[in-house]
Design a protein around this motif. Structure first.
Motif, PDB file in Angstrom:
ATOM      1  N   THR A 201      -3.534   2.381  -5.531  1.00  0.00           N
ATOM      2  CA  THR A 201      -4.003   2.594  -4.132  1.00  0.00           C
ATOM      3  C   THR A 201      -5.634   2.908  -4.109  1.00  0.00           C
ATOM      4  O   THR A 201      -6.009   3.387  -5.135  1.00  0.00           O
ATOM      5  CB  THR A 201      -3.061   4.133  -3.650  1.00  0.00           C
ATOM      6  OG1 THR A 201      -3.352   5.056  -4.469  1.00  0.00           O
ATOM      7  CG2 THR A 201      -1.742   3.575  -3.661  1.00  0.00           C
ATOM      8  N   PRO A 202      -6.057   3.130  -2.994  1.00  0.00           N
ATOM      9  CA  PRO A 202      -7.764   3.587  -2.987  1.00  0.00           C
ATOM     10  C   PRO A 202      -7.851   4.695  -3.135  1.00  0.00           C
ATOM     11  O   PRO A 202      -6.734   5.683  -3.197  1.00  0.00           O
ATOM     12  CB  PRO A 202      -7.858   3.350  -1.528  1.00  0.00           C
ATOM     13  CG  PRO A 202      -6.911   2.682  -0.820  1.00  0.00           C
ATOM     14  CD  PRO A 202      -5.342   2.727  -1.601  1.00  0.00           C
ATOM     15  N   ALA A 203      -8.839   5.096  -3.912  1.00  0.00           N
ATOM     16  CA  ALA A 203      -9.294   6.306  -4.184  1.00  0.00           C
ATOM     17  C   ALA A 203      -9.160   7.690  -3.359  1.00  0.00           C
ATOM     18  O   ALA A 203      -8.578   8.485  -3.524  1.00  0.00           O
ATOM     19  CB  ALA A 203     -10.686   6.335  -4.945  1.00  0.00           C
TER      20      ALA A 203
ATOM     21  N   ASN B 120       3.885   8.626   8.172  1.00  0.00           N
ATOM     22  CA  ASN B 120       4.590   7.873   9.322  1.00  0.00           C
ATOM     23  C   ASN B 120       3.735   7.055   9.921  1.00  0.00           C
ATOM     24  O   ASN B 120       4.109   5.782  10.237  1.00  0.00           O
ATOM     25  CB  ASN B 120       4.935   8.646  10.482  1.00  0.00           C
ATOM     26  CG  ASN B 120       6.075   9.912   9.940  1.00  0.00           C
ATOM     27  OD1 ASN B 120       6.968   9.399   8.932  1.00  0.00           O
ATOM     28  ND2 ASN B 120       6.501  10.718  10.581  1.00  0.00           N
ATOM     29  N   ALA B 121       2.465   7.263  10.107  1.00  0.00           N
ATOM     30  CA  ALA B 121       1.390   6.435  10.515  1.00  0.00           C
ATOM     31  C   ALA B 121       1.235   5.183   9.541  1.00  0.00           C
ATOM     32  O   ALA B 121       1.375   3.741  10.086  1.00  0.00           O
ATOM     33  CB  ALA B 121       0.194   6.859  10.948  1.00  0.00           C
ATOM     34  N   LEU B 122       1.119   5.338   8.207  1.00  0.00           N
ATOM     35  CA  LEU B 122       1.044   4.308   7.195  1.00  0.00           C
ATOM     36  C   LEU B 122       2.268   3.366   7.420  1.00  0.00           C
ATOM     37  O   LEU B 122       2.302   2.176   7.125  1.00  0.00           O
ATOM     38  CB  LEU B 122       0.917   5.192   5.950  1.00  0.00           C
ATOM     39  CG  LEU B 122      -0.552   5.578   5.525  1.00  0.00           C
ATOM     40  CD1 LEU B 122      -0.323   6.357   4.189  1.00  0.00           C
ATOM     41  CD2 LEU B 122      -1.651   4.523   5.668  1.00  0.00           C
ATOM     42  N   GLN B 123       3.577   4.123   7.494  1.00  0.00           N
ATOM     43  CA  GLN B 123       4.658   3.356   7.553  1.00  0.00           C
ATOM     44  C   GLN B 123       4.772   2.278   8.938  1.00  0.00           C
ATOM     45  O   GLN B 123       5.347   1.248   8.547  1.00  0.00           O
ATOM     46  CB  GLN B 123       5.923   4.191   7.297  1.00  0.00           C
ATOM     47  CG  GLN B 123       6.107   4.537   5.738  1.00  0.00           C
ATOM     48  CD  GLN B 123       7.319   5.623   6.119  1.00  0.00           C
ATOM     49  OE1 GLN B 123       7.427   6.435   6.784  1.00  0.00           O
ATOM     50  NE2 GLN B 123       7.835   5.732   4.763  1.00  0.00           N
ATOM     51  N   ALA B 124       4.489   2.986   9.878  1.00  0.00           N
ATOM     52  CA  ALA B 124       4.369   2.365  11.167  1.00  0.00           C
ATOM     53  C   ALA B 124       3.523   0.877  11.450  1.00  0.00           C
ATOM     54  O   ALA B 124       3.774   0.013  11.908  1.00  0.00           O
ATOM     55  CB  ALA B 124       4.165   3.151  12.361  1.00  0.00           C
ATOM     56  N   ASP B 125       2.275   1.374  10.872  1.00  0.00           N
ATOM     57  CA  ASP B 125       1.206   0.534  10.920  1.00  0.00           C
ATOM     58  C   ASP B 125       0.491   0.432   9.649  1.00  0.00           C
ATOM     59  O   ASP B 125      -0.752   0.850   9.636  1.00  0.00           O
ATOM     60  CB  ASP B 125       0.301   0.767  12.222  1.00  0.00           C
ATOM     61  CG  ASP B 125      -0.985  -0.314  12.413  1.00  0.00           C
ATOM     62  OD1 ASP B 125      -0.725  -1.517  12.021  1.00  0.00           O
ATOM     63  OD2 ASP B 125      -1.819   0.035  12.903  1.00  0.00           O
TER      64      ASP B 125
ATOM     65  N   PRO C 253      -2.062  -0.247   6.626  1.00  0.00           N
ATOM     66  CA  PRO C 253      -3.386  -0.621   6.793  1.00  0.00           C
ATOM     67  C   PRO C 253      -3.506  -1.890   5.841  1.00  0.00           C
ATOM     68  O   PRO C 253      -2.433  -2.010   4.985  1.00  0.00           O
ATOM     69  CB  PRO C 253      -4.553   0.349   6.097  1.00  0.00           C
ATOM     70  CG  PRO C 253      -3.173   1.123   5.427  1.00  0.00           C
ATOM     71  CD  PRO C 253      -2.071   1.018   5.919  1.00  0.00           C
ATOM     72  N   GLU C 254      -4.444  -2.693   5.772  1.00  0.00           N
ATOM     73  CA  GLU C 254      -4.705  -4.036   4.848  1.00  0.00           C
ATOM     74  C   GLU C 254      -4.145  -3.780   3.495  1.00  0.00           C
ATOM     75  O   GLU C 254      -3.613  -4.427   2.863  1.00  0.00           O
ATOM     76  CB  GLU C 254      -6.055  -4.731   4.964  1.00  0.00           C
ATOM     77  CG  GLU C 254      -6.148  -5.849   4.267  1.00  0.00           C
ATOM     78  CD  GLU C 254      -5.277  -7.190   4.612  1.00  0.00           C
ATOM     79  OE1 GLU C 254      -4.810  -7.620   3.906  1.00  0.00           O
ATOM     80  OE2 GLU C 254      -4.891  -7.170   5.889  1.00  0.00           O
ATOM     81  N   TRP C 255      -4.735  -2.722   2.912  1.00  0.00           N
ATOM     82  CA  TRP C 255      -4.467  -2.297   1.332  1.00  0.00           C
ATOM     83  C   TRP C 255      -3.098  -2.104   1.245  1.00  0.00           C
ATOM     84  O   TRP C 255      -2.763  -2.373   0.083  1.00  0.00           O
ATOM     85  CB  TRP C 255      -5.419  -1.135   0.911  1.00  0.00           C
ATOM     86  CG  TRP C 255      -4.985   0.084   1.677  1.00  0.00           C
ATOM     87  CD1 TRP C 255      -5.602   0.835   2.669  1.00  0.00           C
ATOM     88  CD2 TRP C 255      -4.004   0.995   1.225  1.00  0.00           C
ATOM     89  NE1 TRP C 255      -5.104   2.045   2.756  1.00  0.00           N
ATOM     90  CE2 TRP C 255      -4.212   2.132   1.951  1.00  0.00           C
ATOM     91  CE3 TRP C 255      -3.028   1.211   0.054  1.00  0.00           C
ATOM     92  CZ2 TRP C 255      -3.374   3.391   1.869  1.00  0.00           C
ATOM     93  CZ3 TRP C 255      -2.360   1.988  -0.005  1.00  0.00           C
ATOM     94  CH2 TRP C 255      -2.481   3.191   0.893  1.00  0.00           C
ATOM     95  N   LEU C 256      -2.205  -1.342   2.104  1.00  0.00           N
ATOM     96  CA  LEU C 256      -0.858  -1.264   1.874  1.00  0.00           C
ATOM     97  C   LEU C 256      -0.270  -2.363   2.083  1.00  0.00           C
ATOM     98  O   LEU C 256       0.767  -2.737   1.370  1.00  0.00           O
ATOM     99  CB  LEU C 256      -0.360  -0.192   2.733  1.00  0.00           C
ATOM    100  CG  LEU C 256       0.826   0.288   2.645  1.00  0.00           C
ATOM    101  CD1 LEU C 256       1.245   0.657   1.272  1.00  0.00           C
ATOM    102  CD2 LEU C 256       1.198   1.473   3.641  1.00  0.00           C
ATOM    103  N   ARG C 257      -0.579  -3.436   2.931  1.00  0.00           N
ATOM    104  CA  ARG C 257       0.204  -4.553   3.141  1.00  0.00           C
ATOM    105  C   ARG C 257      -0.120  -5.480   1.933  1.00  0.00           C
ATOM    106  O   ARG C 257       0.939  -6.134   1.424  1.00  0.00           O
ATOM    107  CB  ARG C 257      -0.301  -5.280   4.463  1.00  0.00           C
ATOM    108  CG  ARG C 257       0.094  -4.802   5.783  1.00  0.00           C
ATOM    109  CD  ARG C 257      -0.026  -5.642   6.908  1.00  0.00           C
ATOM    110  NE  ARG C 257      -1.322  -6.002   6.927  1.00  0.00           N
ATOM    111  CZ  ARG C 257      -2.215  -5.380   7.842  1.00  0.00           C
ATOM    112  NH1 ARG C 257      -1.713  -4.095   8.442  1.00  0.00           N
ATOM    113  NH2 ARG C 257      -3.510  -5.640   7.822  1.00  0.00           N
ATOM    114  N   GLU C 258      -1.238  -5.534   1.205  1.00  0.00           N
ATOM    115  CA  GLU C 258      -1.677  -6.391   0.254  1.00  0.00           C
ATOM    116  C   GLU C 258      -0.813  -5.743  -1.026  1.00  0.00           C
ATOM    117  O   GLU C 258      -0.144  -6.669  -1.882  1.00  0.00           O
ATOM    118  CB  GLU C 258      -3.276  -6.042  -0.114  1.00  0.00           C
ATOM    119  CG  GLU C 258      -3.622  -7.137  -0.978  1.00  0.00           C
ATOM    120  CD  GLU C 258      -3.764  -8.621  -0.702  1.00  0.00           C
ATOM    121  OE1 GLU C 258      -3.820  -9.542  -1.688  1.00  0.00           O
ATOM    122  OE2 GLU C 258      -3.736  -8.969   0.524  1.00  0.00           O
TER     123      GLU C 258
END
Length: 133
Positions: A26-28, A41-46, A48-53
């Motif tokens: 994950t990013p620093a 919750n926001a990370l799960q709902a939408d 970001p590119e780094w998480l999708r990757e």
């Protein structure tokens, strides 16, 4: 005495586990901070590119690797897989289908069959008990 309810936060390791990603990838700024319940919750709902990757290509944490290979985490360890793997590495392992992977998949299939058998047995016992009352 008044009750003060602050924002619930978690360590990055806990958040990474809940997101199903390998913390070290994950990013620093994610690894070095704390994550609030709202941020999670926001990370799960939408995502970001780094998480999708990370979710798509890895490296993946061992529970995800085990699930993708159809084995237990213990089975991974018995097979000598102790590190996070990328999706490409997981696919290569599936193609190679080493003997340990075949054996662990068979073991996992037996475990699942036994779990289903026990669940059906419990359901039958409960149905029998209800019929007598």
């Amino acid at each position: 005495m008044t009750s003060h309810h602050g924002t619930q936060t978690m360590k990055p390791a806990t958040a990474a586990k809940k997101l199903g990603v390998y913390l070290e990838a994950t990013p620093a700024e994610f690894r070095e901070g704390v994550v609030s319940r709202d941020e999670l919750n926001a990370l799960q709902a939408d995502p970001p590119e780094w998480l999708r990757e990370l979710r798509s290509h890895g490296p993946h944490p061992r529970p995800v690797v085990a699930a993708k290979l159809g084995v237990s985490i213990s089975g991974l360890a018995r097979g000598g897989v102790t590190e996070a793997l990328t999706t490409e590495q997981i696919e290569a392992l599936k193609q190679e289908s080493p003997e340990w992977l075949q054996r662990e998949r068979a073991t996992q299939a037996e475990v699942r069959k036994e779990a289903v058998r026990l669940k059906e047995r419990r359901a039958a016992k409960e149905a029998g008990a209800e019929g007598r009352s």
